[in-house]
Motif scaffolding. Structure first.
Motif, PDB file in Angstrom:
ATOM      1  N   ARG A 182       0.833  -1.209   0.000  1.00 53.41           N
ATOM      2  CA  ARG A 182       0.000   0.000   0.000  1.00 53.41           C
ATOM      3  C   ARG A 182       0.869   1.261   0.000  1.00 53.41           C
ATOM      4  N   ILE A 183       2.008   1.189   0.665  1.00 53.46           N
ATOM      5  CA  ILE A 183       2.916   2.337   0.642  1.00 53.46           C
ATOM      6  C   ILE A 183       3.398   2.605  -0.778  1.00 53.46           C
ATOM      7  N   ASP A 184       3.562   1.515  -1.543  1.00 54.86           N
ATOM      8  CA  ASP A 184       3.983   1.660  -2.940  1.00 54.86           C
ATOM      9  C   ASP A 184       2.837   2.030  -3.866  1.00 54.86           C
ATOM     10  N   GLY A 185       1.630   2.199  -3.311  1.00 52.23           N
ATOM     11  CA  GLY A 185       0.498   2.642  -4.109  1.00 52.23           C
ATOM     12  C   GLY A 185      -0.368   1.535  -4.674  1.00 52.23           C
ATOM     13  N   ALA A 186      -0.214   0.296  -4.209  1.00 53.59           N
ATOM     14  CA  ALA A 186      -1.012  -0.812  -4.730  1.00 53.59           C
ATOM     15  C   ALA A 186      -2.414  -0.774  -4.141  1.00 53.59           C
ATOM     16  N   SER A 187      -3.400  -1.092  -4.964  1.00 59.47           N
ATOM     17  CA  SER A 187      -4.784  -1.173  -4.511  1.00 59.47           C
ATOM     18  C   SER A 187      -5.051  -2.529  -3.867  1.00 59.47           C
ATOM     19  N   SER A 188      -6.229  -2.659  -3.257  1.00 62.02           N
ATOM     20  CA  SER A 188      -6.577  -3.940  -2.620  1.00 62.02           C
ATOM     21  C   SER A 188      -6.643  -5.063  -3.645  1.00 62.02           C
ATOM     22  N   TRP A 189      -7.177  -4.772  -4.831  1.00 58.36           N
ATOM     23  CA  TRP A 189      -7.252  -5.796  -5.867  1.00 58.36           C
ATOM     24  C   TRP A 189      -5.859  -6.226  -6.322  1.00 58.36           C
ATOM     25  N   ARG A 190      -4.941  -5.282  -6.458  1.00 57.72           N
ATOM     26  CA  ARG A 190      -3.581  -5.612  -6.874  1.00 57.72           C
ATOM     27  C   ARG A 190      -2.856  -6.409  -5.792  1.00 57.72           C
ATOM     28  N   ILE A 191      -3.096  -6.060  -4.532  1.00 53.65           N
ATOM     29  CA  ILE A 191      -2.490  -6.814  -3.428  1.00 53.65           C
ATOM     30  C   ILE A 191      -3.004  -8.255  -3.430  1.00 53.65           C
ATOM     31  N   LEU A 192      -4.306  -8.404  -3.660  1.00 52.68           N
ATOM     32  CA  LEU A 192      -4.897  -9.737  -3.671  1.00 52.68           C
ATOM     33  C   LEU A 192      -4.332 -10.596  -4.799  1.00 52.68           C
ATOM     34  N   THR A 193      -4.247 -10.026  -5.997  1.00 50.29           N
ATOM     35  CA  THR A 193      -3.836 -10.818  -7.157  1.00 50.29           C
ATOM     36  C   THR A 193      -2.329 -10.991  -7.258  1.00 50.29           C
TER      37      THR A 193
END
Length: 287
Positions: A182-193
């Motif tokens: 999240r600090i790098d700007g990833a969304s929840s969907w990107r973190i999940l996948t």
């Protein structure tokens, strides 16, 4: 002192060997009899002979013309495979929300998922049948007798358990991975996948295999929710076995051969995913 030494002290090696031999005999004994009976003649199996008088490998060839096992295997693979894949990926998404996000009603949902596991499936057979019949009348869409209708039925039973498996597994993943993303700007969907899914393969395998076994082994719902064209291998095998009762010379050799063919995909599934299965089942056991 290591854990293994403590276990050895609880049971001496001779006792351990004896227990293992007894357990293997109880498990492998019926399987060995099925293998021997599948290559034996119908007369020898009906007479109670354990060892075949001669090898009758043609049982595995004649079974395809005796019963519609091929269509049943195709239907089982389609339904069980589809719900295994769908259940695994839906459960990991649901578990990610329940583990990583705090919201009102979160504990209620977790308790409801656990409570659903205590309801016997036989009690839901009639309500599910009436519900699907009513929906078919209202929507004008045929549900009972279709593969996708049977798949939806299995999902209602497989998703609660699979979600609990993934909840247990995701609790063992460090939340710092999400925070760094999240600090790098990833969304929840990107973190999940990109983060959760690659690290969750053992849990996904357990969820998928459970859903696959549910669809593969079920006879009760499949016998009610399917017709002659969409019946699964378990139903075809049950019908085949029922037709042999009271016969002059039941084709027990072909029946055992059909049973071996129906069991082979599950055995292969366990052999291929054994490593992931053990890791997924033991996830969350040690903190």
């Amino acid at each position: 002192m290591s854990t293994s030494n403590e276990v050895h002290r609880l049971l001496p090696r001779p006792v351990q060997a004896l227990v293992i031999i007894v357990l293997l005999a109880l498990v492998l004994g019926p399987v060995l009899y099925m293998v021997l009976a599948s290559v034996g003649s119908d007369l020898s199996v009906a007479a109670g002979a354990v060892l075949p008088d001669a090898l009758h490998l043609d049982n595995y060839l004649r079974i395809w013309s005796t019963v519609d096992l091929g269509g049943g295997l195709v239907n089982s693979l389609l339904v069980a495979g589809a719900i295994a894949a769908l259940c695994a990926f839906v459960s990991v998404g649901s578990a990610y929300v329940l583990v990583r996000h705090a919201f009102r009603g979160r504990l209620t949902i977790l308790r409801a998922l656990l409570a659903l596991q205590s309801i016997p499936g036989t009690l839901l057979l009639l309500p599910v049948f009436v519900l699907f019949s009513s929906l078919a009348t209202v929507l004008g869409v045929q549900i009972i007798g279709t593969r996708w209708g049977l798949g939806i039925t299995y999902l209602t039973f497989a998703l609660p358990f699979s979600t609990w498996v993934m909840v247990t597994y995701l609790r063992g993943l460090a939340p710092e991975l999400d925070e760094a993303a999240r600090i790098d700007g990833a969304s929840s969907w990107r973190i999940l996948t990109r983060i959760v899914l690659p690290l969750s393969w053992p849990g996904l395998v357990v969820s998928g295999i459970f859903a696959f076994l549910l669809g593969w082994n079920d006879v009760l719902f499949a016998s009610v929710m399917t017709n002659a064209d969409t019946r699964t291998a378990a139903v075809a095998l049950q019908v085949f076995g029922a037709t042999q009762e009271g016969g002059a010379i039941p084709v027990y050799g072909q029946l055992m051969a059909a049973s071996m063919l129906c069991a082979a995909p599950v055995v292969l599934l366990y052999l291929v995913f054994q490593r992931y299965l053990v890791d997924g089942l033991t996830a969350g056991g040690v903190k």
